[in-house]
Design a protein around this motif. Sequence first.
Motif, PDB file in Angstrom:
ATOM      1  N   ARG A  46       0.829  -1.215   0.000  1.00 57.24           N
ATOM      2  CA  ARG A  46       0.000   0.000   0.000  1.00 57.24           C
ATOM      3  C   ARG A  46       0.859   1.260   0.000  1.00 57.24           C
ATOM      4  O   ARG A  46       0.522   2.240  -0.649  1.00 57.24           O
ATOM      5  CB  ARG A  46      -0.952  -0.030   1.183  1.00 57.24           C
ATOM      6  CG  ARG A  46      -2.069  -1.022   0.973  1.00 57.24           C
ATOM      7  CD  ARG A  46      -3.058  -1.028   2.114  1.00 57.24           C
ATOM      8  NE  ARG A  46      -4.195  -1.872   1.771  1.00 57.24           N
ATOM      9  CZ  ARG A  46      -4.883  -2.559   2.644  1.00 57.24           C
ATOM     10  NH1 ARG A  46      -4.586  -2.509   3.934  1.00 57.24           N
ATOM     11  NH2 ARG A  46      -5.890  -3.305   2.253  1.00 57.24           N
ATOM     12  N   THR A  49       2.138   1.671  -3.584  1.00 52.99           N
ATOM     13  CA  THR A  49       1.140   2.073  -4.580  1.00 52.99           C
ATOM     14  C   THR A  49       0.392   3.338  -4.198  1.00 52.99           C
ATOM     15  O   THR A  49      -0.373   3.869  -5.009  1.00 52.99           O
ATOM     16  CB  THR A  49       0.102   0.954  -4.794  1.00 52.99           C
ATOM     17  OG1 THR A  49      -0.586   0.717  -3.569  1.00 52.99           O
ATOM     18  CG2 THR A  49       0.755  -0.314  -5.317  1.00 52.99           C
ATOM     19  N   GLU A  51      -1.925   3.486  -1.975  1.00 56.86           N
ATOM     20  CA  GLU A  51      -3.274   3.132  -1.540  1.00 56.86           C
ATOM     21  C   GLU A  51      -3.410   3.441  -0.057  1.00 56.86           C
ATOM     22  O   GLU A  51      -2.522   3.150   0.729  1.00 56.86           O
ATOM     23  CB  GLU A  51      -3.520   1.644  -1.791  1.00 56.86           C
ATOM     24  CG  GLU A  51      -4.906   1.171  -1.427  1.00 56.86           C
ATOM     25  CD  GLU A  51      -5.077  -0.327  -1.653  1.00 56.86           C
ATOM     26  OE1 GLU A  51      -5.827  -0.927  -0.883  1.00 56.86           O
ATOM     27  OE2 GLU A  51      -4.456  -0.880  -2.571  1.00 56.86           O
ATOM     28  N   ALA A  52      -4.523   4.033   0.316  1.00 56.68           N
ATOM     29  CA  ALA A  52      -4.754   4.366   1.718  1.00 56.68           C
ATOM     30  C   ALA A  52      -4.839   3.101   2.562  1.00 56.68           C
ATOM     31  O   ALA A  52      -5.505   2.142   2.183  1.00 56.68           O
ATOM     32  CB  ALA A  52      -6.031   5.178   1.859  1.00 56.68           C
ATOM     33  N   ALA A  55      -8.392   2.142   3.615  1.00 51.61           N
ATOM     34  CA  ALA A  55      -9.388   1.955   2.558  1.00 51.61           C
ATOM     35  C   ALA A  55     -10.192   0.686   2.816  1.00 51.61           C
ATOM     36  O   ALA A  55      -9.673  -0.294   3.346  1.00 51.61           O
ATOM     37  CB  ALA A  55      -8.702   1.859   1.197  1.00 51.61           C
ATOM     38  N   SER A  58     -11.639  -4.424  -1.065  1.00 54.07           N
ATOM     39  CA  SER A  58     -12.407  -4.670  -2.281  1.00 54.07           C
ATOM     40  C   SER A  58     -13.052  -6.055  -2.189  1.00 54.07           C
ATOM     41  O   SER A  58     -12.694  -6.867  -1.332  1.00 54.07           O
ATOM     42  CB  SER A  58     -11.498  -4.623  -3.510  1.00 54.07           C
ATOM     43  OG  SER A  58     -10.667  -5.773  -3.544  1.00 54.07           O
ATOM     44  N   ASP A  61     -10.409  -8.626  -2.310  1.00 57.21           N
ATOM     45  CA  ASP A  61      -9.726  -8.839  -1.039  1.00 57.21           C
ATOM     46  C   ASP A  61     -10.564  -9.743  -0.139  1.00 57.21           C
ATOM     47  O   ASP A  61     -10.047 -10.656   0.501  1.00 57.21           O
ATOM     48  CB  ASP A  61      -9.481  -7.513  -0.319  1.00 57.21           C
ATOM     49  CG  ASP A  61      -8.485  -6.621  -1.031  1.00 57.21           C
ATOM     50  OD1 ASP A  61      -7.605  -7.159  -1.740  1.00 57.21           O
ATOM     51  OD2 ASP A  61      -8.586  -5.390  -0.885  1.00 57.21           O
TER      52      ASP A  61
END
Length: 88
Positions: A46, A49, A51-52, A55, A58, A61
């Motif tokens: 993360r 990339t 990505e928070a 977050a 998904s 995931d």
Amino acid sequence: MPPTTINSRRFNQDASGAKRAAKEGPVFITDRGRPAHVLLSIEDYRALTGEAADASPSILDLLADPAAEDVPFEPPRSELTVRPADLG
């Protein structure tokens, strides 16, 4: 601390050990002596990339996570109606 490097055979035999090592930093996995893959912790991924970290997961995931079976999921019931096809 230098990155961990393991060959693919050892990775296949001790994936848990590789995951533990990835908590400390990247794990390079080699095929025939050449780097082929890198195993990272999710936090490192993360960060890489952007990505928070907070977050929401998904659907991919959740499907990949064995503990996700405890996630409540009640989809709404579909209200489909059947009607004859207009072939005219």
